[in-house]
Design an enzyme around this catalytic site. Structure first.
Site, PDB file in Angstrom:
ATOM      1  CB  CYS A 113    -148.709  73.969 -17.631  1.00  0.00           C
ATOM      2  SG  CYS A 113    -147.145  74.378 -18.419  1.00  0.00           S
TER       3      CYS A 113
ATOM      4  CB  CYS B  41    -147.132  76.873 -21.166  1.00  0.00           C
ATOM      5  SG  CYS B  41    -146.649  75.144 -21.084  1.00  0.00           S
TER       6      CYS B  41
ATOM      7  CG  ASP C 168    -187.892  90.679  -5.323  1.00  0.00           C
ATOM      8  OD1 ASP C 168    -188.466  91.508  -4.596  1.00  0.00           O
ATOM      9  OD2 ASP C 168    -188.268  90.381  -6.475  1.00  0.00           O
TER      10      ASP C 168
END
Length: 861
Positions: free
Chosen positions: A108, A111, A517
């Site tokens: 998380c 953390c 292209d």
């Protein structure tokens, strides 16, 4: 890149830490700018090889980089640098090493913040990056003064264990990881959580049903302790151990995160119960139990996200069967070297990139390119690691090491994509830095002011404050974007699309105009025969037989297309003599003794033919619909004014075939339009692209024809590469967000200039992988609507996650002082519930799939 269990350098004085007593192999890349030729490289290699502890050396003269594998316990990086200098070459950045560590429990943002705060205090660290969604930490540090073991110590001092990181997981590692994922609900923390819940349940039983047995047991600090208080305290002790431990590490690293806030809430409730006689044991127990469940839910949810990347990593097998001197041996992938011969049996995964030298088979390339149909491969064809050999026995010569193959680069780029943060992610991170302090201040203010303004009791006011502390962590909306990005990017990678950053995923969803292209993108890039008009009673087979004889010695692409068409029609070959290339006009040869010509209409005008009056074949052969439409006088057609100009208007190149006295036929050749190009353009418009444009160096007539047939809105023809860049810049000024689709090589400048550069057919192509922001690994233009749909859905999910988590958190916070939010609701809805919800919502991106038949499926947002 080094691995966490290897030491980058030991200065020679201290023994290695941790489990470093055994030999460790380290890999470092040294910049040697003056090593610019093979002889220079050989001189450097010879000098470095004098060190016995050096195991392998790879020199890259083009980039001036020397990659050295060595035993870090026997030789230092400084000694290797000295050997290079002894050879007469300077070394740049010799003391800089980048290592990647796996930190599974860092799941998380709070953390990650704790780990970052710990790394921030280390002088030897130059830069670091934490990735909570994949549980990895990447650190660049001065390896002359530090090493991996020191970095591991720092991460572990922040409260997180590190494990070995490897792109190619072994079977044992995979099984271990699978067991770990299944053990989340049976882990030691889960066991403590269930015990805590048991105490809470029994406590509630005595609190409400067995009230007569809920007697006072003791008195502490003048406060009476009843039996339920003991049960709730037991729940706090069993369920709160990990929370308090993590809170300690948070305080130690000056991190105002959820662990610290929850620790303060639990300890505050217990302290208030003992010191102020507020009896908040139930609240403390509820916090410990429910937050432990929240942590388990969060770990489980994040693991689901990590699984998507693990599936990508695990595409490659662990071992390969190599063939040497008519014997075979099964070896780990990292022992296979370039040039080895690898055997792949039917049904097996191909372990390495390589070229087939024996056998043929149908190869399922879906893991790399996303192609739904196996591709036939034979001798000389390239195959990729991670693809599947469907039916035949093949032997391949390895062309790249395991760490450098196409699959490894895809995995590395997908992992690196997390570092390219979206604008929304940057906004959320800035917002969260203000959110937590503001809510904590609000919690303190609510606790102090509630008894005076809202006339609540002090115990209720403390509960309000504790509840707000729970809501002060911004985890849910901080993680809402990265889990969505990881889910989207890994889902795309498994479907043959490489997106090199969350910022590119976000930008693709905002594209207003897509530029293409032509050659190799909207067209196949390969010339094919489109029309054959036999003349003067010759058949189609007669025309092809003559054309094949004339062109099979030509190296021109037009000639190759004609020969291929004749070969597929199985025409009879003719004896060829006196072949001559007539520069700029065509070819001449004697077929079965008769002189024949093939070339431009002008060549036959010079031979004296009247091209305005020729006879089309009406029997004894096939005549095309074009000839039927243009035959105005029975079987007579005008090649000069009607047939040839019409074919050229359709973007085709016209070749006439004949002898000195007779015109035998007309052959039209064109670069074929991709079968699903028109459908792709239509789908893009349906999905919201406002403008499509073609940029090509081809002539105006061909560009107009292709654009009209495919449905392109506008086109610009006869452009040089720099003119394509100018056009892209003009579109950006007008439309803001522009996507450019090209082959990744010739269109590199335009791809780099566009908001999002998209390369076609990038599998195995270094230039395409490096240049483009998004790479379609297979040569399939129909994947483009899938990418656009995925990007739009990702943007939608990110918005949903951010705003829903923010509104719910703020709504709960505002409702707390009025008594509408019990503490259990704050934990389950404000923390665990939202984290699980945003992760689950992000995982819906895995259901957006390319459809090989019609339109995108499972767009369920």
């Amino acid at each position: 890149m080094t691995t966490p269990d290897s030491d980058s350098i030991n200065d020679g004085d201290e023994p290695p830490d941790h489990a470093s007593q055994s030999s460790h192999t380290d890999v470092t890349r040294l910049s040697v700018p003056e090593m610019d030729c093979p002889s220079c490289a050989q001189k450097v290699i010879t000098s470095v090889k004098k060190l016995d502890a050096v195991q392998d050396i790879d020199s890259q003269v083009a980039t001036g980089v020397l990659t050295v594998s060595y035993d870090a316990d026997q030789v230092t990086l400084n000694e290797i640098a000295n050997q290079i200098q002894n050879a007469g070459y300077s070394v740049k950045n010799a003391g800089e090493t980048t290592s990647e560590f796996t930190v599974p429990e860092m799941d998380c943002p709070s953390c990650a913040n704790k780990v970052e705060n710990a790394l921030e205090n280390i002088d030897e660290i130059d830069e670091y990056e934490t990735r909570p969604t994949t549980g990895t930490v990447i650190v660049t540090y001065d390896s002359f003064n530090s090493r991996d073991a020191n970095i591991i110590d720092v991460i572990e001092d922040a409260g997180y264990e590190t494990t070995e990181h490897s792109h190619a997981e072994s079977t044992h590692q995979r099984a271990t990881n699978e067991r770990e994922r299944n053990r989340i609900w049976r882990s030691p923390r889960a066991l403590k959580t269930w015990i805590s819940g048991g105490f809470v349940g029994v406590g509630l039983l005595f609190e409400f049903f067995l009230t007569a047995q809920n007697v006072e047991i003791a008195t502490i600090l003048g406060t009476g302790i009843v039996f339920t208080d003991i049960l709730f305290l037991a729940a706090v002790i069993s369920g709160g151990q990990e929370i308090i431990r993590n809170g300690y590490y948070s305080a130690r690293n000056l991190s105002l995160d959820i662990d610290f806030l929850m620790s303060m809430a639990i300890l505050g409730a217990v302290t208030a119960s003992f010191v102020f006689d507020q009896a908040l044991y139930f609240e403390a127990a509820t916090l410990a139990f429910l937050f432990s469940i929240a942590e388990l839910l969060e770990r489980y949810s994040i693991d689901r996200t990590r699984d998507s990347l693990r599936e990508l990593i695990n595409l490659s097998p662990d071992e390969a069967i190599i063939k040497q001197n008519n014997t075979t041996e099964t070896v780990p992938l990292d022992e296979v070297t370039v040039g080895d011969i690898v055997i792949v049996k039917p049904g097996e995964k191909i372990p390495m990139d390589g070229k087939i030298i024996e056998g043929k088979s149908a190869i399922n390339q879906a893991p790399i390119t996303g192609e739904s149909v196996p591709v036939d491969k034979t001798i000389g064809d390239t195959v990729y690691a991670g693809t599947i050999n469907e039916e035949g026995y093949i032997e391949l010569e390895v062309t790249s090491k395991a760490s450098d193959n196409t699959l490894s680069r895809i995995v590395e780029m997908v992992e690196d994509a997390q570092s390219n943060k979206t604008e929304r992610e940057q906004f959320v991170e800035r917002f969260s830095s203000y959110y937590t302090p503001v809510v904590v201040a609000f919690a303190i203010l609510t606790t102090i002011a509630s008894p005076y303004i809202l006339t609540t009791s002090w115990s209720t006011a403390i509960v309000y404050g504790l509840t707000l502390l729970v809501l002060a962590c911004p985890c849910a909306f901080v993680i809402s974007t990265p889990v969505s990005v990881v889910s989207g990017i890994t889902s795309a990678a498994k479907n043959g699309v490489l997106i090199k950053g969350g910022n590119h995923l976000e930008a693709m969803g905002a594209v207003d105009i897509v530029a293409f292209d032509k050659t190799g993108t909207l067209t196949t890039g390969e010339l094919t025969v489109t029309d054959i008009i036999p003349l003067n009673q010759n058949s189609t087979e007669d025309v092809l037989r003559c054309a094949r004889g004339l062109e099979q010695r030509s190296e021109h692409p037009i000639g190759e297309a004609i020969v291929a068409k004749a070969g597929s029609a199985q025409t009879v070959t003719r004896e060829i003599e006196e072949f001559e290339n007539i520069t700029g006009k065509g070819v001449r040869a004697s077929l079965d003794g008769t002189p024949h010509f093939a070339g431009k209409p002008g060549l036959f005008e010079e031979l004296g033919f009247d091209l305005s009056h020729v006879h089309a074949t009406t029997d004894g052969g096939d005549i095309t619909q074009t000839a039927h439409q243009m035959c105005t006088r029975n079987d007579c057609i005008d090649l000069l004014e009607e047939t040839v100009p019409q074919l050229q208007t359709e973007g085709k190149t016209v070749v006439l075939v004949g002898t000195e006295t007779e015109l035998e036929g007309v052959i039209a050749v064109a670069d074929g339009i991709r079968p699903r190009a028109e459908e792709t353009i239509k789908q893009l418009k349906q999905l919201g692209v406002s403008q499509t444009v073609m940029l090509t160096g081809d002539n105006e007539r061909t560009a107009r024809t292709i654009a009209r047939e495919i449905g392109i809105d506008t086109y610009h023809a006869e452009l040089l590469p720099e003119e394509k860049v100018t056009a892209i810049e003009r579109f950006i000024d007008e439309y803001d967000d522009v996507g450019m689709v090209g082959d990744g090589i010739n269109d590199a400048p335009a791809l780099a200039t566009a908001t999002v550069g998209i390369a076609m057919g990038a599998a195995g192509t270094d230039t395409a992988l490096e240049t483009a922001d998004i790479a379609l690994m297979g040569d399939e233009i129909q994947k483009l609507p899938y990418v656009y749909a995925l990007a739009n859905d990702a943007n939608s999910i990110i918005r949903q996650n951010i705003w829903s988590s923010l509104i719910i958190k703020l709504g709960l916070a505002v409702a707390v002082p009025f008594g509408y939010v019990p503490i259990w609701l704050a934990v389950l809805a404000g923390d665990a519930g939202m984290t699980t919800a945003v992760t689950g919502n992000a995982m819906r991106l895995s259901r957006v799939m390319p459809n090989t038949d019609t339109e995108m499926t499972a767009q369920e947002t």
